[in-house]
Design an enzyme around this catalytic site. Structure first.
Site, short mmCIF file in Angstrom:
data_model
loop_
_atom_site.label_atom_id
_atom_site.label_comp_id
_atom_site.label_asym_id
_atom_site.label_seq_id
_atom_site.Cartn_x
_atom_site.Cartn_y
_atom_site.Cartn_z
N SER A 49 -42.03 108.57 -52.71
CA SER A 49 -42.04 107.17 -51.74
C SER A 49 -43.10 107.25 -50.79
CB SER A 49 -40.67 107.01 -51.22
OG SER A 49 -39.60 107.01 -52.17
N ASN A 50 -43.29 108.58 -50.04
CA ASN A 50 -44.30 108.63 -49.19
C ASN A 50 -45.73 108.70 -49.88
OD1 ASN A 50 -43.31 109.35 -46.22
ND2 ASN A 50 -41.82 110.10 -47.64
N TYR A 144 -33.81 111.89 -58.39
CA TYR A 144 -34.05 111.29 -56.92
C TYR A 144 -33.17 110.24 -56.59
CZ TYR A 144 -37.36 109.92 -53.40
OH TYR A 144 -38.16 109.53 -52.20
N LYS A 175 -33.14 115.52 -55.54
CA LYS A 175 -33.36 115.14 -54.11
C LYS A 175 -32.40 114.19 -53.46
CE LYS A 175 -36.75 113.51 -50.80
NZ LYS A 175 -38.12 112.48 -50.68
N ILE A 218 -36.86 118.61 -48.67
CA ILE A 218 -38.15 117.76 -48.89
C ILE A 218 -38.02 116.65 -47.85
CG2 ILE A 218 -39.08 116.37 -50.68
CD1 ILE A 218 -37.54 117.73 -52.78
#
Length: 318
Positions: A49-50, A144, A175, A218
């Site tokens: 996403s980042n 995720y 995650k 994370i």
């Protein structure tokens, strides 16, 4: 050789730096990867996403992976792992992204559930998706779970546990950006810790995550202060709980501030305080700068950056 889970430690979900024309800023990308490795992270998460994964084409994704893997190897950070976001709307596209990531140098994939037709994505459909990906994936991968970017789809602990048990050596972690520590605890307690890595997905619950069984963290804030996150793990490992709680408080305040400025804001902070990159996001995310940030945002960030400088000096990296 059996496939293992990602090693315990801090993982930075790397931002993707762009030039003014929105092309990949390769120079800043390499500088950023170097600073993360010197900060002591166990790995980098690319194209999450980042990393603005939806804004990157296939060629750019492969370019970023190759560039970072090659640069880390040249710097002798060969043990730093690369986890690469490969989620897509179909099984077919997901498998293609995983194959391309492996060829470019990835160690693991990170896979979101499909969410384009959210109403059709029942728990059974989502579970079938992950089983189908696991059957053919060329890399081991992590599930995720981030409901905020998947139209509210929230994968249950029961589903994660079933999927991991049904696909040993293929589904090797998760995650949990959802922030559900009960889910993290249930997953950790139900699966072999040496085979499955459940990660807390934000800095603001890093220490509670470690207590619940997280394989490290994370965390987007690690783009700014990697060594500070590594320090918290050190305090946890040494049993210095009170010191760890104090450091967690400062990380939580900084993380709360960072969440107010978005992905381009993360890059703007890196640019201002570490001297590389720009606060540029691909449209429609747009651009930002430190000048656009309030004192309420900058205060907690500057506090944690001062700590980062201290820990970097102690490790001989400043």
């Amino acid at each position: 050789m059996p496939i293992s889970k990602p090693p315990f430690g801090v993982y930075t979900p790397l931002v993707t730096f762009f030039n003014e024309d929105e092309s990949i800023d390769v120079v800043a990308t390499k500088q950023h990867a170097k600073r993360m490795a010197e900060g002591g992270v166990a790995g980098l998460v690319l194209q999450g996403s980042n990393g603005e994964a939806p804004h990157l084409d296939h060629g750019e994704r492969a370019q970023i992976i190759r560039t970072i893997r090659s640069h880390l190897n040249e710097l002798r950070f060969t043990k730093v792992k690369l986890i690469v976001g490969c989620g897509a709307a179909s099984v077919r596209e997901t498998l293609t992204l995983i194959s391309e990531a492996r060829q470019a140098g990835a160690d693991y994939a990170l896979v979101l559930p499909p969410a384009y037709w959210a109403a059709a994505m029942t728990p059974a459909v989502v579970e079938n998706f992950f089983n189908a990906v696991a059957a053919e994936a060329e890399l081991p991968f992590l599930i995720y779970n981030f409901p905020a970017v998947t139209s509210g789809i929230d994968i249950s602990s029961d589903a994660i546990i079933r999927l991991a048990k049904a696909n040993p050596g293929k589904i090797v972690g998760c995650k949990l950006t959802c922030g559900n520590l009960g889910k993290l605890q249930r997953v950790w307690s139900s699966l072999p810790e040496d085979e499955f890595a459940a990660f807390a997905g934000k800095s603001d619950f890093m220490l509670p995550g470690l207590v619940a069984g997280s394989n490290g963290v994370i965390a987007a804030l690690a783009n700014i202060v990697p060594a500070t996150h590594v320090k918290l793990i050190q305090l946890w490992n040494e049993g210095k709980l009170q010191e760890a709680r104090q450091l967690q408080s400062r990380l939580s305040n900084a993380d709360g501030a960072l969440q107010k400025v978005g992905v381009a804001g993360v890059k703007a902070v890196v640019s201002r305080y570490f001297g590389y990159g720009r606060g540029i996001g691909r449209r429609p995310l747009g651009n930002t700068s430190i000048d656009a940030m309030s004192k309420d945002v900058l205060g907690p960030l500057e506090d944690i950056i001062r700590l980062e400088e201290k820990y970097a000096r102690q490790s001989g990296k400043l």
